[in-house]
Design a protein around this motif. Structure first.
Motif, short mmCIF file in Angstrom:
data_model
loop_
_atom_site.label_atom_id
_atom_site.label_comp_id
_atom_site.label_asym_id
_atom_site.label_seq_id
_atom_site.Cartn_x
_atom_site.Cartn_y
_atom_site.Cartn_z
N GLY A 90 1.17 91.17 64.69
CA GLY A 90 0.68 89.84 64.32
C GLY A 90 1.88 88.95 64.02
O GLY A 90 2.45 89.02 62.94
N GLY A 92 2.08 85.72 63.58
CA GLY A 92 1.65 84.40 63.13
C GLY A 92 2.49 83.96 61.94
O GLY A 92 3.64 84.36 61.79
N SER A 117 -1.18 89.73 70.20
CA SER A 117 -2.11 89.73 71.34
C SER A 117 -2.10 88.39 72.08
O SER A 117 -2.65 88.30 73.16
N LEU A 121 3.02 84.09 73.11
CA LEU A 121 4.15 84.41 72.22
C LEU A 121 5.14 85.38 72.85
O LEU A 121 6.23 85.60 72.34
N MET A 134 0.90 93.33 73.06
CA MET A 134 0.32 94.57 72.53
C MET A 134 0.28 95.68 73.59
O MET A 134 0.32 96.85 73.27
N CYS A 152 -0.16 92.24 60.06
CA CYS A 152 -0.25 90.82 59.68
C CYS A 152 -1.21 90.10 60.62
O CYS A 152 -0.89 89.02 61.13
N PRO A 154 -5.58 89.20 61.69
CA PRO A 154 -6.84 88.95 60.99
C PRO A 154 -7.53 90.26 60.58
O PRO A 154 -7.46 91.27 61.29
N LYS A 155 -8.17 90.20 59.43
CA LYS A 155 -8.87 91.35 58.84
C LYS A 155 -9.81 92.03 59.85
O LYS A 155 -9.92 93.25 59.91
N ALA A 177 -3.43 92.60 55.73
CA ALA A 177 -4.80 92.10 55.99
C ALA A 177 -5.65 92.44 54.76
O ALA A 177 -5.45 93.49 54.13
N HIS A 178 -6.59 91.57 54.45
CA HIS A 178 -7.34 91.75 53.20
C HIS A 178 -8.42 92.82 53.33
O HIS A 178 -9.61 92.53 53.44
N LEU A 196 -1.54 89.16 47.99
CA LEU A 196 -1.02 88.10 47.12
C LEU A 196 -2.15 87.41 46.37
O LEU A 196 -1.98 86.97 45.24
N SER A 197 -3.33 87.34 47.00
CA SER A 197 -4.43 86.64 46.33
C SER A 197 -4.85 87.36 45.05
O SER A 197 -5.30 86.73 44.09
P1 NAI Z 1 -2.04 83.62 61.71
O1 NAI Z 1 -3.33 83.21 62.34
O2 NAI Z 1 -0.95 82.63 61.58
O3 NAI Z 1 -1.44 84.88 62.54
C1 NAI Z 1 -2.19 85.96 62.98
C2 NAI Z 1 -1.55 86.46 64.27
O4 NAI Z 1 -2.21 87.68 64.63
C3 NAI Z 1 -1.71 85.50 65.43
O5 NAI Z 1 -0.46 85.24 66.04
C4 NAI Z 1 -2.66 86.21 66.37
O6 NAI Z 1 -2.42 85.92 67.75
C5 NAI Z 1 -2.39 87.66 66.06
N1 NAI Z 1 -3.48 88.56 66.38
C6 NAI Z 1 -4.81 88.34 66.25
N2 NAI Z 1 -5.49 89.42 66.63
C7 NAI Z 1 -4.59 90.35 67.02
C8 NAI Z 1 -4.69 91.66 67.52
N3 NAI Z 1 -5.88 92.26 67.68
N4 NAI Z 1 -3.56 92.32 67.82
C9 NAI Z 1 -2.35 91.72 67.65
N5 NAI Z 1 -2.19 90.47 67.18
C10 NAI Z 1 -3.29 89.80 66.86
O7 NAI Z 1 -2.42 84.26 60.33
P2 NAI Z 1 -1.46 84.52 59.07
O8 NAI Z 1 -1.52 83.38 58.16
O9 NAI Z 1 -0.15 84.98 59.58
O10 NAI Z 1 -2.21 85.73 58.36
C11 NAI Z 1 -2.24 87.01 58.98
C12 NAI Z 1 -3.08 87.97 58.15
O11 NAI Z 1 -2.47 88.16 56.89
C13 NAI Z 1 -4.50 87.49 57.84
O12 NAI Z 1 -5.35 88.60 57.83
C14 NAI Z 1 -4.38 86.89 56.46
O13 NAI Z 1 -5.61 86.90 55.78
C15 NAI Z 1 -3.40 87.84 55.87
N6 NAI Z 1 -2.62 87.31 54.75
C16 NAI Z 1 -2.45 88.15 53.72
C17 NAI Z 1 -1.69 87.82 52.65
C18 NAI Z 1 -1.53 88.83 51.59
O14 NAI Z 1 -1.08 88.52 50.51
N7 NAI Z 1 -1.89 90.05 51.84
C19 NAI Z 1 -1.06 86.50 52.54
C20 NAI Z 1 -1.26 85.68 53.71
C21 NAI Z 1 -2.03 86.09 54.78
#
Ligand code: NAI
Length: 221
Positions: A90, A92, A117, A121, A134, A152, A154-155, A177-178, A196-197
């Motif tokens: 991930g 992102g 995925s 990118l 991937m 990193c 989506p959940k 992921a949460h 972090l939440s």
């Molecule tokens: P984002 O949307 O910026 O990035 C997610 C990335 O994952 C995207 O580039 C997407 O193309 C990729 N992706 C989606 N499905 C995929 C798959 N099946 N295989 C490979 N890559 C895939 O999201 P962000 O802000 O980077 O958050 C990522 C995750 O981290 C989320 O689940 C979010 O809830 C979580 N998060 C957790 C935090 C924590 O404290 N644990 C803090 C911030 C975010």
């Protein structure tokens, strides 16, 4: 040195000891008493002695702790005497932010690739670390020594992706992921969840309790 019988509460405190000792080393301090260390860390001297006694004790009566020795010994317990290769799944906002954080390398954790995925990118990079599709994940893991995968994404994709990583031979996952990932994986796979939440909720709870105790009528309740 076996850490199998050490409580997880003690293990959880070790990174903090390690960080404080690293600061002391940088300041050129070569030995410190448990009472001085306790003042700096805001914990009792007896807590420090008890914690460190778990590992055979590193202090000498009247001398205190040898900072370099203690730092190295705790580093060993934390597995920091070995370099670890990591991949990020991930690329992102979060994945890129973690890849941009160079300080992991100072602890021996090297991010060697990101995977995503999103085909757009492919061919991009973060701090010189390539983002790959991937589809190449299985071969990459086979051809490179990957110790840890960071999740990193989506959940909704976390469980299936983690199971796939395990099939490809990954044994340790740093999960962002949460979701409590360990509930869905074989018991020999090591998972560390970071939420972090939860941390901000703990802060919010402290704020709410403080506000409550400072209300003028609080004492009468
Ligand atoms: P984002 O949307 O910026 O990035 C997610 C990335 O994952 C995207 O580039 C997407 O193309 C990729 N992706 C989606 N499905 C995929 C798959 N099946 N295989 C490979 N890559 C895939 O999201 P962000 O802000 O980077 O958050 C990522 C995750 O981290 C989320 O689940 C979010 O809830 C979580 N998060 C957790 C935090 C924590 O404290 N644990 C803090 C911030 C975010």
């Amino acid at each position: 040195m076996s850490t199998n019988n050490i409580s997880s509460a003690v293990i959880n405190r070790l990174p903090r000891y390690y960080r404080f000792l690293a600061d002391l080393l940088r300041e050129g301090v070569d030995r410190i008493s448990s009472s001085k260390l306790s003042q700096r860390m805001g914990v009792t001297a007896s807590q420090i002695r008890q914690d460190l006694n778990n590992f055979g004790g590193f202090g000498l009566q009247g001398y205190g702790y040898n900072v370099k020795f203690l730092h190295e010994a705790i580093g060993k317990i934390l597995g920091l005497d070995t370099a670890h290769n990591m991949i990020i799944i991930g690329a992102g906002n979060l994945g890129r932010a973690l890849a941009n954080y160079a300080d992991f390398e100072n602890l021996g954790f090297f991010i060697i690739s990101l995977f995503d995925s999103n085909p757009e990118l492919e061919g991009t990079s973060v701090r010189g670390i390539p983002v790959r599709r991937m589809e190449g994940l299985a071969d990459f893991i086979k051809e490179n020594h990957v110790d840890i995968a960071l999740l990193c994404l989506p959940k909704s994709y976390a469980i299936e992706t983690a199971r796939m990583l395990v099939r490809y031979g990954i044994k340790a996952i740093w999960n962002f992921a949460h979701i409590d990932l360990e509930l869905y994986l074989p018991s020999d796979v090591l998972v560390e969840n970071v939420h972090l939440s939860e941390s901000i909720m703990r802060l919010s709870c402290k704020m709410a309790r403080k506000d409550e105790s400072e209300r003028p009528d609080a004492e009468n309740e």
